[in-house]
Design a protein around this motif. Structure first.
Motif, PDB file in Angstrom:
ATOM      1  N   THR A   3     -18.450 -26.778 -30.669  1.00 47.68           N
ATOM      2  CA  THR A   3     -17.511 -26.908 -29.561  1.00 47.68           C
ATOM      3  C   THR A   3     -16.355 -25.943 -29.757  1.00 47.68           C
ATOM      4  OG1 THR A   3     -16.293 -28.642 -30.681  1.00 47.68           O
ATOM      5  CG2 THR A   3     -18.080 -29.328 -29.221  1.00 47.68           C
ATOM      6  N   GLU A   4     -15.871 -25.404 -28.675  1.00 50.79           N
ATOM      7  CA  GLU A   4     -14.747 -24.483 -28.714  1.00 50.79           C
ATOM      8  C   GLU A   4     -13.438 -25.265 -28.765  1.00 50.79           C
ATOM      9  OE1 GLU A   4     -14.689 -21.066 -28.698  1.00 50.79           O
ATOM     10  OE2 GLU A   4     -16.846 -21.106 -28.939  1.00 50.79           O
ATOM     11  N   ASN A   6      -9.519 -25.636 -27.850  1.00 54.25           N
ATOM     12  CA  ASN A   6      -8.625 -25.110 -26.826  1.00 54.25           C
ATOM     13  C   ASN A   6      -7.414 -24.464 -27.497  1.00 54.25           C
ATOM     14  OD1 ASN A   6      -6.817 -27.147 -27.484  1.00 54.25           O
ATOM     15  ND2 ASN A   6      -7.458 -28.479 -25.805  1.00 54.25           N
ATOM     16  N   LEU A   7      -6.538 -23.873 -26.713  1.00 56.44           N
ATOM     17  CA  LEU A   7      -5.414 -23.111 -27.252  1.00 56.44           C
ATOM     18  C   LEU A   7      -4.499 -23.983 -28.106  1.00 56.44           C
ATOM     19  CD1 LEU A   7      -3.825 -20.486 -27.409  1.00 56.44           C
ATOM     20  CD2 LEU A   7      -2.672 -21.140 -25.302  1.00 56.44           C
ATOM     21  N   LYS A   8      -4.185 -25.164 -27.654  1.00 55.64           N
ATOM     22  CA  LYS A   8      -3.294 -26.069 -28.388  1.00 55.64           C
ATOM     23  C   LYS A   8      -3.885 -26.428 -29.747  1.00 55.64           C
ATOM     24  CE  LYS A   8       0.323 -28.866 -28.270  1.00 55.64           C
ATOM     25  NZ  LYS A   8       1.666 -28.374 -28.238  1.00 55.64           N
ATOM     26  N   GLN A   9      -5.182 -26.718 -29.794  1.00 51.77           N
ATOM     27  CA  GLN A   9      -5.838 -27.066 -31.053  1.00 51.77           C
ATOM     28  C   GLN A   9      -5.859 -25.888 -32.014  1.00 51.77           C
ATOM     29  OE1 GLN A   9      -9.511 -28.307 -29.291  1.00 51.77           O
ATOM     30  NE2 GLN A   9      -9.044 -30.485 -29.515  1.00 51.77           N
ATOM     31  N   ARG A  10      -6.102 -24.680 -31.487  1.00 52.16           N
ATOM     32  CA  ARG A  10      -6.084 -23.482 -32.339  1.00 52.16           C
ATOM     33  C   ARG A  10      -4.693 -23.223 -32.891  1.00 52.16           C
ATOM     34  NH1 ARG A  10      -9.152 -19.452 -28.482  1.00 52.16           N
ATOM     35  NH2 ARG A  10      -7.050 -19.563 -27.696  1.00 52.16           N
TER      36      ARG A  10
END
Length: 59
Positions: A3-4, A6-10
């Motif tokens: 799963t990719e 999202n920006l916040k998680q990265r």
């Protein structure tokens, strides 16, 4: 299936990695600075080891 993130998680993942690396660098720098006089009584081999550990991530 992968799963990719999202920006916040990265951002959270990258920030925590940066914090960990910075703390490790800070601790090794403190050991290089204060260790020879306060901990191991100017033993050159131990000082050299911590200097190498401190410089290694920069290479």
């Amino acid at each position: 299936m992968k799963t990719e993130l999202n920006l916040k998680q990265r951002q959270i993942k990258n920030t925590s990695y940066l914090v960990k690396c910075t703390l490790i660098w800070l601790l090794t720098l403190a050991l290089c600075s204060f260790g020879p006089t306060l901990i191991w009584d100017r033993a050159e081999i131990i000082s050299g080891f911590f200097i190498v550990v401190n410089v290694m991530p920069a290479l």
